[in-house]
Scaffold this active site. Structure first.
Site, PDB file in Angstrom:
ATOM      1  N   LYS A 167      -3.479   1.378  14.931  1.00 10.57           N
ATOM      2  CA  LYS A 167      -3.492   2.253  13.762  1.00 10.57           C
ATOM      3  C   LYS A 167      -4.192   3.570  14.081  1.00 10.57           C
ATOM      4  O   LYS A 167      -5.039   3.645  14.963  1.00 10.57           O
ATOM      5  CB  LYS A 167      -4.176   1.560  12.592  1.00 10.57           C
ATOM      6  N   ARG A 190      -1.635   6.712   9.494  1.00  2.00           N
ATOM      7  CA  ARG A 190      -1.637   6.150   8.140  1.00  2.00           C
ATOM      8  C   ARG A 190      -1.936   7.222   7.088  1.00  2.00           C
ATOM      9  O   ARG A 190      -1.897   8.418   7.394  1.00  2.00           O
ATOM     10  CB  ARG A 190      -2.634   5.003   8.073  1.00  2.00           C
ATOM     11  N   CYS A 240      -7.681 -11.394   1.665  1.00  4.15           N
ATOM     12  CA  CYS A 240      -7.661 -10.847   3.020  1.00  4.15           C
ATOM     13  C   CYS A 240      -7.741 -11.968   4.043  1.00  4.15           C
ATOM     14  O   CYS A 240      -8.666 -12.805   4.008  1.00  4.15           O
ATOM     15  CB  CYS A 240      -8.808  -9.862   3.235  1.00  4.15           C
ATOM     16  N   LYS A 283      -5.915   7.125  12.073  1.00  7.07           N
ATOM     17  CA  LYS A 283      -6.387   7.615  10.782  1.00  7.07           C
ATOM     18  C   LYS A 283      -6.869   9.061  10.887  1.00  7.07           C
ATOM     19  O   LYS A 283      -7.580   9.412  11.831  1.00  7.07           O
ATOM     20  CB  LYS A 283      -7.512   6.716  10.259  1.00  7.07           C
ATOM     21  N   CYS A 331     -13.182  -1.921   6.926  1.00  9.22           N
ATOM     22  CA  CYS A 331     -12.362  -1.233   5.926  1.00  9.22           C
ATOM     23  C   CYS A 331     -13.196  -0.509   4.870  1.00  9.22           C
ATOM     24  O   CYS A 331     -12.769   0.505   4.343  1.00  9.22           O
ATOM     25  CB  CYS A 331     -11.425  -2.235   5.249  1.00  9.22           C
ATOM     26  N   CYS A 344     -14.874  -3.850   0.266  1.00 15.57           N
ATOM     27  CA  CYS A 344     -13.478  -4.131   0.587  1.00 15.57           C
ATOM     28  C   CYS A 344     -12.982  -5.302  -0.255  1.00 15.57           C
ATOM     29  O   CYS A 344     -13.761  -5.978  -0.931  1.00 15.57           O
ATOM     30  CB  CYS A 344     -13.319  -4.424   2.070  1.00 15.57           C
ATOM     31  N   CYS A 382     -15.851  -8.782   6.680  1.00 15.76           N
ATOM     32  CA  CYS A 382     -15.714  -8.966   8.125  1.00 15.76           C
ATOM     33  C   CYS A 382     -16.101  -7.670   8.805  1.00 15.76           C
ATOM     34  O   CYS A 382     -16.333  -6.658   8.129  1.00 15.76           O
ATOM     35  CB  CYS A 382     -14.278  -9.381   8.481  1.00 15.76           C
ATOM     36  N   ARG A 390       0.850  -1.197   0.000  1.00 13.42           N
ATOM     37  CA  ARG A 390       0.000   0.000   0.000  1.00 13.42           C
ATOM     38  C   ARG A 390       0.882   1.243   0.000  1.00 13.42           C
ATOM     39  O   ARG A 390       1.849   1.322   0.756  1.00 13.42           O
ATOM     40  CB  ARG A 390      -0.901  -0.005   1.231  1.00 13.42           C
TER      41      ARG A 390
END
Length: 567
Positions: free
Chosen positions: A213, A149, A440, A215, A483, A434, A479, A80
């Protein structure tokens, strides 16, 4: 004012121990890459490589067969990029396209974080791909991992004269919060330490970086096209005429949850006040530092900023930020968001440049039959008449086009059968999915490969009641990690097991209200049966201009989900 709380001494989770002993994210990544006996890297390195912008994955379609043949899983890597505000040049696009063909699965994924992903990179090609990306002056460090990120920001300059400054500020935030370790350059770019024995220093992050993470997203009203309330920090641009004055600051958003764990939940960010643009970076840094010092480092399922905010209380968190930064937040300034989807078609900006919003189904850049999107974009990059601006909804804007070049753009798009927005339903134009299966590791169910087919069947229901052109936000994930921001879909589908989804309804069209669980464990037939009842009711009983999400809440089909609040 009461005494503010001291940071908690957490019992470190296993991932915290990996970070502590990693020597500032080096670990044994070099050794893992050199090991030719396997297509994978060591267990600890699978955590550390995320900080470098990559995830180890397997082809789950082949796992069972390979196990039967006593072969290890077919390991590969996703990479990414870090591209603040999602803006890339034509030259960069050409290199990215070439790398996808040369080392990946031939496609590029435009993500919901407004950046590029490459899938199917074998370990032996990982370093060469990283170096190819870096050759364009784009890198991948901090695109994943327990750090800030990719910073999102509205990128279509035709939407507001504030966009260029907002996009530039997104890059400034990204650079400011970038890890300082030299490990990335040593491992991927073969750069050596400046002096023997030189040590790294992470003045912002420290040896353990963030608990999880982080954001950040910026948006320019009335377009919430980056879904700022789904982010740890959301910044609402406030302008006066053509001048950016500052930002309303929102904290504590996040989409992820875990089935069966009521301690986890999606959450929208709270607006804690307004800050002038000259003070914004300092406030942002201190929010990150409060999360660094107070975030849960023992249980990663409870480690995002949203849980820190709820544990401390929004008011206390705000006071900590003000005390540490020396900046008192002002009352939030009035604003209005009208939508969180993309704007399609031709638009002219005040700089007299043209911008073309394109539909890219679930962000997958590829050629399919007569619809040759990948070829069209490659040809456009070759003639260098535009730049490429990713959106937070997996879309693409061709930017900064001169009036005389519009015809050339149209010609190429029509040659490859790309420019056909008039043929798209309002549902499909705004759909997000996603990656999910087959790559994944977290996915329970399909998303990107399945939603186009499901949308076709939902479109048949919409057509029956003359709602084909009605804009409805549908989002699907494999899931509950969120995302694709499924909990902000007017129709949200979250995978529970192969072919089974939880159905959520009732999010706000502007991203300011979460949806609510309607029914669980539905297969396709059950999903279509439910929507076949609700959509005709919407057609018959809605108020003028009423959005689908607002309708299902007003009619009591579901209760209202969380809405944003300002303190």
């Amino acid at each position: 004012m009461a005494k503010l709380p001291d940071p908690i001494e957490w019992k470190p989770s296993p991932v915290e121990h990996i970070k502590i002993k990693s020597d500032f994210l080096r670990g044994t990544i070099k050794e893992s890459l050199a090991d030719e006996t396997t297509g994978s890297i060591s267990k600890d390195d699978t955590q550390l490589i995320k900080f470098h912008g990559s995830y180890q994955q397997t082809d789950r379609d082949l796992d069972a067969e390979r196990k039967k043949q006593k072969l290890e899983p077919l390991f590969s890597f996703m990479i990414r990029a870090r591209v603040a505000a999602g803006i890339a040049t034509a030259d960069q696009w050409l290199v990215f396209d070439r790398l996808a063909v040369q080392y990946g699965n031939g496609t590029m994924k435009l993500t919901t974080r407004q950046t590029f992903q490459w899938h199917g990179i074998l370990k032996r090609n990982l370093k060469k791909t990283m170096q190819g990306i870096n050759s364009t002056l784009v890198d991948t460090i901090a695109a994943c991992g327990d750090v800030n990120r990719n910073v999102m920001g509205t990128s279509n300059e035709a939407l507001s004269p504030l966009v260029p400054e907002v996009a530039a500020f997104a890059k400034k935030i990204s650079d400011h919060l970038l890890p300082k370790t030299t490990a990335y350059h040593e491992i991927w770019l073969d750069k050596k330490l400046i002096t023997e024995g030189q040590t790294d220093d992470e003045p912002l992050y420290g040896k353990t970086y963030l608990p999880r993470k982080f954001k950040i997203a910026l948006a320019v009203p009335p377009y919430n096209d980056t879904d700022i309330f789904a982010n740890d920090i959301g910044l609402i641009a406030i302008g006066e005429g053509k001048e950016l004055k500052g930002f309303n600051v929102a904290i504590g958003g996040g989409m992820g949850m875990t089935f069966g764990n009521e301690e986890t939940y999606p959450r929208l960010a709270d607006i804690i006040g307004y800050v002038p643009k000259e003070d914004a970076l300092k406030v942002i840094e201190e929010i990150v530092k409060v999360q660094r010092d107070y975030g849960n480092r023992e249980n990663r399922k409870l480690s995002r900023l949203k849980y820190t905010v709820d544990r401390l209380g929004t008011e206390v968190f705000k006071q900590l930020v003000e005390e540490r930064s020396g900046i008192t937040l002002q009352p939030a300034i009035e604003y209005e968001f009208k939508q969180n989807g993309d704007v399609f078609g031709w638009m002219k900006a005040e700089n007299n440049k043209w911008y073309l919003g394109l539909f890219v189904e679930h962000g997958r850049v590829k050629d399919v039959g007569d619809y040759k999107l990948k070829s069209a974009l490659r040809d456009l990059a070759r003639i260098k008449v535009c730049d490429f601006r990713l959106t937070g909804n997996q879309g693409l804007v061709l930017g900064r086009i001169d009036e005389p070049d519009k015809a050339a753009v149209e010609k190429i798009l029509k040659k490859y059968n790309v420019y056909h927005l008039d043929k798209l339903s309002g549902l499909r134009k705004h759909a997000i999915a996603c990656v999910a299966l087959n790559t994944c590791t977290l996915a329970f169910a399909e998303a990107e490969r399945y939603l186009p087919k499901l949308n076709t069947k939902i479109e048949a229901i919409l057509k029956e009641v003359d709602l084909t052109n009605e804009d409805i936000l549908i989002r699907m994930t494999g899931c509950p990690n969120g995302c694709g921001r499924p909990f902000l879909g007017e129709i949200g589908l979250v995978g529970r097991s192969l072919g089974k989804y939880n159905l959520y309804l009732g999010a706000g069209f502007s991203g300011e209200r979460l949806n609510t669980l309607y029914k669980e464990m539905l297969d396709e037939q059950a999903i279509l049966a439910e929507l076949s009842e609700i959509i005709p009711k919407y057609a018959e009983e809605r108020n003028k201009g009423e959005r689908f999400g607002d309708f299902v809440v007003r009619k009591g089909i579901v209760k209202s989900g969380q809405t944003i609040k300002t303190i």
